[in-house]
Design a protein around this motif. Structure first.
Motif, PDB file in Angstrom:
ATOM      1  N   UNK A 129      20.509 -61.849 -41.160  1.00  0.00           N
ATOM      2  CA  UNK A 129      19.938 -60.684 -40.508  1.00  0.00           C
ATOM      3  C   UNK A 129      20.823 -59.439 -40.675  1.00  0.00           C
ATOM      4  N   UNK A 130      22.102 -59.629 -40.953  1.00  0.00           N
ATOM      5  CA  UNK A 130      23.017 -58.499 -41.153  1.00  0.00           C
ATOM      6  C   UNK A 130      22.775 -57.797 -42.488  1.00  0.00           C
ATOM      7  N   UNK A 131      22.112 -58.471 -43.451  1.00  0.00           N
ATOM      8  CA  UNK A 131      21.980 -57.903 -44.801  1.00  0.00           C
ATOM      9  C   UNK A 131      20.536 -57.787 -45.270  1.00  0.00           C
ATOM     10  N   UNK A 132      19.697 -58.779 -44.964  1.00  0.00           N
ATOM     11  CA  UNK A 132      18.372 -58.841 -45.569  1.00  0.00           C
ATOM     12  C   UNK A 132      17.552 -57.617 -45.177  1.00  0.00           C
ATOM     13  N   UNK A 133      16.986 -56.887 -46.162  1.00  0.00           N
ATOM     14  CA  UNK A 133      16.288 -55.625 -45.866  1.00  0.00           C
ATOM     15  C   UNK A 133      14.997 -55.849 -45.084  1.00  0.00           C
ATOM     16  N   UNK A 134      14.781 -55.012 -44.069  1.00  0.00           N
ATOM     17  CA  UNK A 134      13.538 -55.042 -43.328  1.00  0.00           C
ATOM     18  C   UNK A 134      13.366 -56.225 -42.420  1.00  0.00           C
TER      19      UNK A 134
END
Length: 214
Positions: A129-134
């Motif tokens: 959740x810290x990186x995945x877009x949207x």
């Protein structure tokens, strides 16, 4: 409430592997396993771009995040760089162009590592959740048209690659994982030996997945 998506990793028991070698394995790399699986209905040739994080997450079964700003522990760059660079090189050689995650990539490849001795391999979507877009509430993984990898046992040192399609969420906001690779038995030996085996086994994962080529 967070839903746990368990990924059971498929492979061979150690005695099965050793039985293939006349006098048993003499070197640790003889026990390395490379397993891949994919959605057979997915049109990889229609995709042109990919994004790749600059870190490899380290799976920890004990520390679940309570803080929305939580970030996972990451694999030492000594090993993570070999994982990411080998993955990047293979994707480029297959005809894909790397772009930033903000540029609406066709595919996103996520790399994680497990350093323990378990009979199952799983982790929650919130590791990314810290990186995945949207990323939004209710999102998670799903594996269209095939089952996640399953195996009897994972020895200390496994790498898991997930190729996701961020633009093709299901009606229930699940992100399809269209290709996955499991590499077992890596983090043993000297740094040079480990990195050489990382390169060899990730190359093997892509070599045994010719359907990825454009």
């Amino acid at each position: 409430m967070k839903t746990i998506y368990r990924l059971f990793v498929l492979g061979l028991f150690t005695w099965t592997i050793i039985s293939c070698v006349p006098n048993g394995a003499e070197y640790v790399d003889e026990l390395d396993i490379v397993y891949t699986n994919h959605d057979q209905t997915y049109d990889f040739q229609s995709k042109g771009t990919f994004a790749l994080p600059d870190k490899v997450i380290k799976i920890d079964f004990e520390n679940a995040p309570d803080d929305p700003d939580w970030e996972p522990e990451f694999v030492d760059p000594v090993y993570a760089n070999a994982i990411l660079e080998t993955t990047r090189t293979n994707m480029r050689n297959l005809g894909y162009t790397e772009v930033d995650k903000s540029a609406n990539p066709d595919l996103i490849i996520l790399a994680s590592a497990l350093q323990t001795d378990q009979i199952f391999y799983y982790y929650d979507w919130w590791y990314w959740q810290w990186w995945y877009p949207g990323w939004g509430p209710g999102w998670g993984w799903w594996y269209p048209g095939y089952y996640p990898p399953q195996v009897g046992r994972i020895r200390t040192g496994s790498v898991f690659l997930q190729m996701t399609d961020p633009n093709n969420q299901s009606p229930t906001d699940k992100i399809p994982v269209v290709w996955s690779g499991v590499i077992n038995g890596l983090f043993e030996g000297s740094d040079n030996s480990i990195n050489q085996r990382i390169t060899t086994t990730i190359n093997q994962a892509f070599d045994q997945s010719p359907y990825l080529a454009k």
